[in-house]
Scaffold this active site. Structure first.
Site, PDB file in Angstrom:
ATOM      1  N   PRO A  57       1.070  -4.483  -3.208  1.00 43.51           N
ATOM      2  CA  PRO A  57      -0.262  -5.014  -2.893  1.00 43.51           C
ATOM      3  C   PRO A  57      -0.372  -5.284  -1.388  1.00 43.51           C
ATOM      4  O   PRO A  57       0.467  -5.946  -0.815  1.00 43.51           O
ATOM      5  CB  PRO A  57      -0.328  -6.337  -3.670  1.00 43.51           C
ATOM      6  CG  PRO A  57       0.797  -6.309  -4.630  1.00 43.51           C
ATOM      7  CD  PRO A  57       1.834  -5.385  -4.071  1.00 43.51           C
ATOM      8  N   GLU A  58      -1.401  -4.728  -0.762  1.00 49.59           N
ATOM      9  CA  GLU A  58      -1.628  -4.979   0.650  1.00 49.59           C
ATOM     10  C   GLU A  58      -2.773  -5.990   0.775  1.00 49.59           C
ATOM     11  O   GLU A  58      -3.307  -6.466  -0.218  1.00 49.59           O
ATOM     12  CB  GLU A  58      -1.937  -3.666   1.358  1.00 49.59           C
ATOM     13  CG  GLU A  58      -0.735  -2.716   1.326  1.00 49.59           C
ATOM     14  CD  GLU A  58      -0.798  -1.632   2.372  1.00 49.59           C
ATOM     15  OE1 GLU A  58      -1.376  -1.884   3.448  1.00 49.59           O
ATOM     16  OE2 GLU A  58      -0.279  -0.542   2.127  1.00 49.59           O
TER      17      GLU A  58
END
Ligand SMILES: [Zn+2]
Length: 271
Positions: free
Chosen positions: A2-3
């Site tokens: 997840p960014e």
């Protein structure tokens, strides 16, 4: 992984379910996350109300009357809002049970995520206090990028991925923002002109904001807080498009490895 856009999407997804709710019980089923979960937070937050669901870089901040829970999704973590009685599945490590009868459930197969607690100001927590400006806020602009690039010979892509200088620009968004700004990923940071710094700062903001708007990028093991995959991937210019025609000039998108990560770019459009 997840960014920043995925984390922001998660924050927006959980916010209406948690803000104003009281934590009835914090249940930690697995204390061995990236850092051991301090069992004292269980009693510290019990009964306290959640005032705000914030975010700093990729840390989610659940601010309560008693202090702040700092949650990081790590490589593979996700949060879901579920009825508290929903049976747990493998890798469900934490339940933040709410007075609504729902639970905020943290699942993380690889356990690189973390759950920390601070009774003080979260911005002075050791993990947060030296973070760079938020790319979606005003403190991050062409002027800032100009200043931090002047003495640095490192490649511009690696610079914008350095979280001590710019937070939240992961591999996908770095390639995409450089394409938008028409800057080659291997250029030495200090060689960028002032105009290029301005274009790149704008491109980083646009790329991240668009990704947030559509709910993040579909990654192998990422789904949004509502369980739906993001739709940003369909709009990518270069990332994972090696050999496919550039969406601007039609020439094949190129790929090489930089700092151990794949970089995608167009040798015609980027200077
Ligand atoms: Zn092109």
């Amino acid at each position: 992984m997840p960014e920043l856009p995925e984390v922001e999407t998660t924050r927006r997804g959980i916010e209406p379910h948690v803000v104003g709710r009281r934590i009835t019980t914090l249940r930690v089923h697995e204390f061995r996350l990236r850092w051991p979960v301090d069992p004292r937070m269980v009693t510290a937050v019990a009964g306290s109300a959640i005032r705000r669901a914030g975010r700093r870089a990729k840390y989610l901040l659940l601010e309560t009357d008693a202090g702040t829970l700092i949650l990081h999704l790590g490589m593979s973590g996700s949060l879901r809002v579920l009825p508290a009685l929903t049976p747990r599945i493998t890798h469900d490590h934490v339940d933040i049970e709410l007075d609504s009868g729902q639970t905020l459930r943290f699942n993380d197969p690889r356990r690189f995520g973390s759950l920390l607690f601070t009774a003080g100001d979260p911005s002075s927590h050791p993990l947060l206090r030296s973070l760079a400006p938020e790319p979606l806020e005003d403190g991050f602009d062409g002027e800032y990028l100009w200043k931090i690039t002047r003495r640095r010979a490192v490649a511009i892509k690696q610079l914008i991925m350095n979280s001590r200088l710019v937070v939240g620009v992961g591999n996908i968004y770095a390639s995409e923002a450089l394409f938008r700004a028409r800057v080659r990923p291997r250029r030495q940071a200090r060689k960028l002109s002032r105009a290029e710094c301005t274009k790149l700062a704008r491109a980083i903001k646009t790329t991240l904001a668009m990704a947030v708007k559509v709910g993040g990028t579909t990654l192998r093991d990422y789904v949004g807080a509502d369980g739906n995959p993001g739709y940003f991937r369909q709009k990518l210019y270069v990332y994972e498009r090696a050999g496919e025609p550039c969406r601007v000039c039609g020439k094949p998108v190129k790929q090489f490895t930089q700092g151990g990560r794949s970089t995608y770019w167009c040798s015609i459009c980027q200077k």
